[in-house]
Structures are given as structure tokens and as C-alpha cells.
Design a protein around this motif. Structure first.
Motif, PDB file in Angstrom:
ATOM      1  N   VAL A  33       0.864  -1.183   0.000  1.00  0.00           N
ATOM      2  CA  VAL A  33       0.000   0.000   0.000  1.00  0.00           C
ATOM      3  C   VAL A  33       0.897   1.229   0.000  1.00  0.00           C
ATOM      4  O   VAL A  33       1.649   1.464   0.955  1.00  0.00           O
ATOM      5  CB  VAL A  33      -0.939   0.016   1.217  1.00  0.00           C
ATOM      6  CG1 VAL A  33      -1.776   1.296   1.218  1.00  0.00           C
ATOM      7  CG2 VAL A  33      -1.851  -1.207   1.214  1.00  0.00           C
ATOM      8  N   VAL A  34       0.831   2.018  -1.072  1.00  0.00           N
ATOM      9  CA  VAL A  34       1.748   3.155  -1.206  1.00  0.00           C
ATOM     10  C   VAL A  34       1.103   4.484  -0.827  1.00  0.00           C
ATOM     11  O   VAL A  34       1.795   5.498  -0.727  1.00  0.00           O
ATOM     12  CB  VAL A  34       2.297   3.248  -2.644  1.00  0.00           C
ATOM     13  CG1 VAL A  34       3.134   2.019  -2.968  1.00  0.00           C
ATOM     14  CG2 VAL A  34       1.176   3.429  -3.669  1.00  0.00           C
ATOM     15  N   GLY A  35      -0.225   4.498  -0.631  1.00  0.00           N
ATOM     16  CA  GLY A  35      -0.862   5.758  -0.263  1.00  0.00           C
ATOM     17  C   GLY A  35      -2.358   5.622  -0.116  1.00  0.00           C
ATOM     18  O   GLY A  35      -2.942   4.570  -0.416  1.00  0.00           O
ATOM     19  N   GLU A  36      -2.985   6.705   0.358  1.00  0.00           N
ATOM     20  CA  GLU A  36      -4.428   6.744   0.567  1.00  0.00           C
ATOM     21  C   GLU A  36      -4.975   8.081   0.086  1.00  0.00           C
ATOM     22  O   GLU A  36      -4.241   9.074   0.000  1.00  0.00           O
ATOM     23  CB  GLU A  36      -4.772   6.562   2.049  1.00  0.00           C
ATOM     24  CG  GLU A  36      -4.309   5.267   2.669  1.00  0.00           C
ATOM     25  CD  GLU A  36      -4.705   5.166   4.145  1.00  0.00           C
ATOM     26  OE1 GLU A  36      -5.597   5.952   4.569  1.00  0.00           O
ATOM     27  OE2 GLU A  36      -4.134   4.330   4.868  1.00  0.00           O
ATOM     28  N   GLU A  49       0.882  11.304  -8.649  1.00  0.00           N
ATOM     29  CA  GLU A  49       2.118  11.476  -7.873  1.00  0.00           C
ATOM     30  C   GLU A  49       2.823  10.147  -7.626  1.00  0.00           C
ATOM     31  O   GLU A  49       4.049  10.024  -7.798  1.00  0.00           O
ATOM     32  CB  GLU A  49       1.778  12.126  -6.529  1.00  0.00           C
ATOM     33  CG  GLU A  49       2.946  12.190  -5.548  1.00  0.00           C
ATOM     34  CD  GLU A  49       2.491  12.539  -4.143  1.00  0.00           C
ATOM     35  OE1 GLU A  49       3.347  12.498  -3.232  1.00  0.00           O
ATOM     36  OE2 GLU A  49       1.295  12.837  -3.935  1.00  0.00           O
ATOM     37  N   LEU A  50       2.057   9.133  -7.228  1.00  0.00           N
ATOM     38  CA  LEU A  50       2.643   7.868  -6.776  1.00  0.00           C
ATOM     39  C   LEU A  50       2.767   6.820  -7.878  1.00  0.00           C
ATOM     40  O   LEU A  50       3.545   5.878  -7.741  1.00  0.00           O
ATOM     41  CB  LEU A  50       1.800   7.292  -5.629  1.00  0.00           C
ATOM     42  CG  LEU A  50       1.700   8.165  -4.376  1.00  0.00           C
ATOM     43  CD1 LEU A  50       0.664   7.602  -3.410  1.00  0.00           C
ATOM     44  CD2 LEU A  50       3.063   8.254  -3.694  1.00  0.00           C
ATOM     45  N   ARG A  51       1.982   6.959  -8.955  1.00  0.00           N
ATOM     46  CA  ARG A  51       1.985   6.003 -10.066  1.00  0.00           C
ATOM     47  C   ARG A  51       1.829   4.564  -9.564  1.00  0.00           C
ATOM     48  O   ARG A  51       2.664   3.695  -9.815  1.00  0.00           O
ATOM     49  CB  ARG A  51       3.267   6.131 -10.891  1.00  0.00           C
ATOM     50  CG  ARG A  51       3.601   7.534 -11.331  1.00  0.00           C
ATOM     51  CD  ARG A  51       2.506   8.160 -12.166  1.00  0.00           C
ATOM     52  NE  ARG A  51       2.551   7.750 -13.565  1.00  0.00           N
ATOM     53  CZ  ARG A  51       1.767   8.285 -14.518  1.00  0.00           C
ATOM     54  NH1 ARG A  51       0.882   9.229 -14.191  1.00  0.00           N
ATOM     55  NH2 ARG A  51       1.856   7.868 -15.749  1.00  0.00           N
ATOM     56  N   PRO A  52       0.744   4.276  -8.856  1.00  0.00           N
ATOM     57  CA  PRO A  52       0.524   2.907  -8.359  1.00  0.00           C
ATOM     58  C   PRO A  52       0.189   1.964  -9.510  1.00  0.00           C
ATOM     59  O   PRO A  52      -0.173   2.400 -10.609  1.00  0.00           O
ATOM     60  CB  PRO A  52      -0.675   3.077  -7.424  1.00  0.00           C
ATOM     61  CG  PRO A  52      -1.443   4.217  -8.025  1.00  0.00           C
ATOM     62  CD  PRO A  52      -0.381   5.167  -8.532  1.00  0.00           C
ATOM     63  N   ASP A  53       0.296   0.679  -9.249  1.00  0.00           N
ATOM     64  CA  ASP A  53      -0.100  -0.319 -10.237  1.00  0.00           C
ATOM     65  C   ASP A  53      -1.617  -0.500 -10.245  1.00  0.00           C
ATOM     66  O   ASP A  53      -2.230  -0.670 -11.301  1.00  0.00           O
ATOM     67  CB  ASP A  53       0.554  -1.668  -9.927  1.00  0.00           C
ATOM     68  CG  ASP A  53       2.065  -1.584  -9.944  1.00  0.00           C
ATOM     69  OD1 ASP A  53       2.616  -1.080 -10.940  1.00  0.00           O
ATOM     70  OD2 ASP A  53       2.701  -2.025  -8.967  1.00  0.00           O
TER      71      ASP A  53
END
Length: 214
Positions: A33-36, A49-53
Motif C-alpha cells: 500500500v503506497v498511499g491513501e 504522484e505515486l503512479r501505483p499499479d
């Protein structure tokens, strides 16, 4: 593990839901989990910003809702796969979310292990629908124009489309039909063009509605 973990962003206006999701997902070896974010607008900004998958997104949120956030992510060409995780089961919510670009749609009462599996599935390029969601889509009235466009598909394209609806990735389709991945990508592009669809999620919905799945 040799592979990088699947980077996940949580977007839900209820903090307790986000906390519960984070608690469960953080014990998965292959998920990070990289962010919320607490609403759609913040979710879009965090995704850029985070470019999650994978983004786990609720539908009904104050301000910018999940469907609008999906549209904005598509306009930004953000590569994240979006899995809708919601308590709303109405067809008027399911269909617009999938048309806006969601890669899957599950309900918040989903078994935790099944949720982890859903994240892995959409990350792998599959379209993920719980049975109840598929039933809602099948109940939608077909349009004559959509049926007519289907007559332009070749037999091979219909085979590829059926496998897309079964949740197969391009690699899996290539293996099943003994084709190269490049050839499969060409077939997928032709299918989207002929049916006037935006992506493989919409293609899967079209296939379900027109009886190309088992």
C-alpha cells in the motif's frame, strides 16, 4: 520475492475502510500500500504522484466521485488499473463505472483473500467481475447498433474477444490460440476499432452482453 510487489493506492472517504484494507493488504507479501486518498480528486492527484499499479476506488464519495475520477485518470492516460470496491450494487452504478475504465468491480463484503486475488488479477491485465455484477450487466438491454457492429468481426477476432471476456491476458490468449503476442495485440486493436470501444474492459462487457462467453 524476485518480483516487485504490486503497488496499491486506496481511495475511499471512510477512514475505517481504508484502515481495514491497509491492515489486511500489508500482510500480503506481494502487495504494498503506497498511499491513501479520501475522495476522487485527491485520488487522481495521488495516482499521478505515486503512479501505483492498482487503485482500489469507492464509487460514492463526496465531491469528485469514483466514476468522475476514473474518467480523469483515463484523460491523463494514467496506467494504473482501477478496481472498484464498493457497497453499491445498483446497475446504474456498475455500468457507468466499467464504461469509465474500471478493470473490475467487487463489493465490500468480498472475502479478504478473494480481494487480494482480485488485485493480482487486474494487475495481470484481467477484467474482474463478481457474479452479481455480471448478472447486472447481462440484464442491460442490448442496442441494435452494437449487435450490428459485431457482424464485422472475423471468427478469430470473436475467439479473441471471448477470451478477453474470460479474463485472459494477451499472453494467455496467445498461448491458447497458438499465436504471437504481437498478433493478439493486433486482433485486440481491430476489435476495439470495429466495435467502437475504448478498452478491453468495454470489450469484455460487449462480449458478455452478446453471448461470447461460456
Amino acid at each position: 520475492m524476485a518480483d516487485k510487489p504490486i503497488r496499491v493506492l486506496l481511495v475511499d472517504d471512510h477512514q475505517v475502510v481504508r484502515r481495514g484494507l491497509r491492515t489486511f493488504l500489508e500482510v500480503q507479501d506481494d502487495i504494498e500500500v503506497v498511499g491513501e486518498a479520501s475522495d476522487g480528486a485527491e485520488g487522481v492527484a495521488r495516482a499521478e504522484e505515486l503512479r501505483p499499479d492498482v487503485v482500489l476506488m469507492d464509487v460514492k464519495m463526496p465531491g469528485t466521485d469514483g466514476i468522475e475520477a476514473l474518467k480523469q485518470l483515463r484523460e491523463l492516460a494514467n496506467p494504473a488499473r482501477v478496481l472498484i470496491v464498493t457497497s453499491f450494487t445498483e446497475q446504474r452504478t456498475v455500468v457507468p463505472a466499467l464504461r469509465a475504465g474500471a478493470s473490475g468491480y467487487v463489493y465490500k463484503d468480498i472475502d479478504p483473500d478473494a480481494l487480494a486475488g482480485a488485485i493480482r488479477s487486474v494487475h495481470a491485465g484481467h477484467v474482474l467481475l463478481q457474479p452479481e455484477v455480471a448478472d447486472a450487466l447481462l440484464s442491460q438491454e442490448d442496442s441494435p447498433s452494437g449487435t450490428g457492429r459485431g457482424s464485422t468481426l472475423t471468427e478469430r477476432e470473436r475467439e479473441v474477444l471471448g477470451l478477453i471476456a474470460d479474463g485472459r491476458s494477451n499472453r494467455e490468449i496467445a498461448r491458447a490460440l497458438v499465436l504471437s503476442e504481437k498478433t493478439v495485440k493486433t486482433h485486440v486493436s481491430n476489435i476495439l476499432m470495429k466495435l467502437d470501444l475504448a478498452d478491453r474492459t468495454q470489450a469484455a462487457l460487449w462480449a458478455v452482453r452478446h453471448g461470447l462467453t461460456d
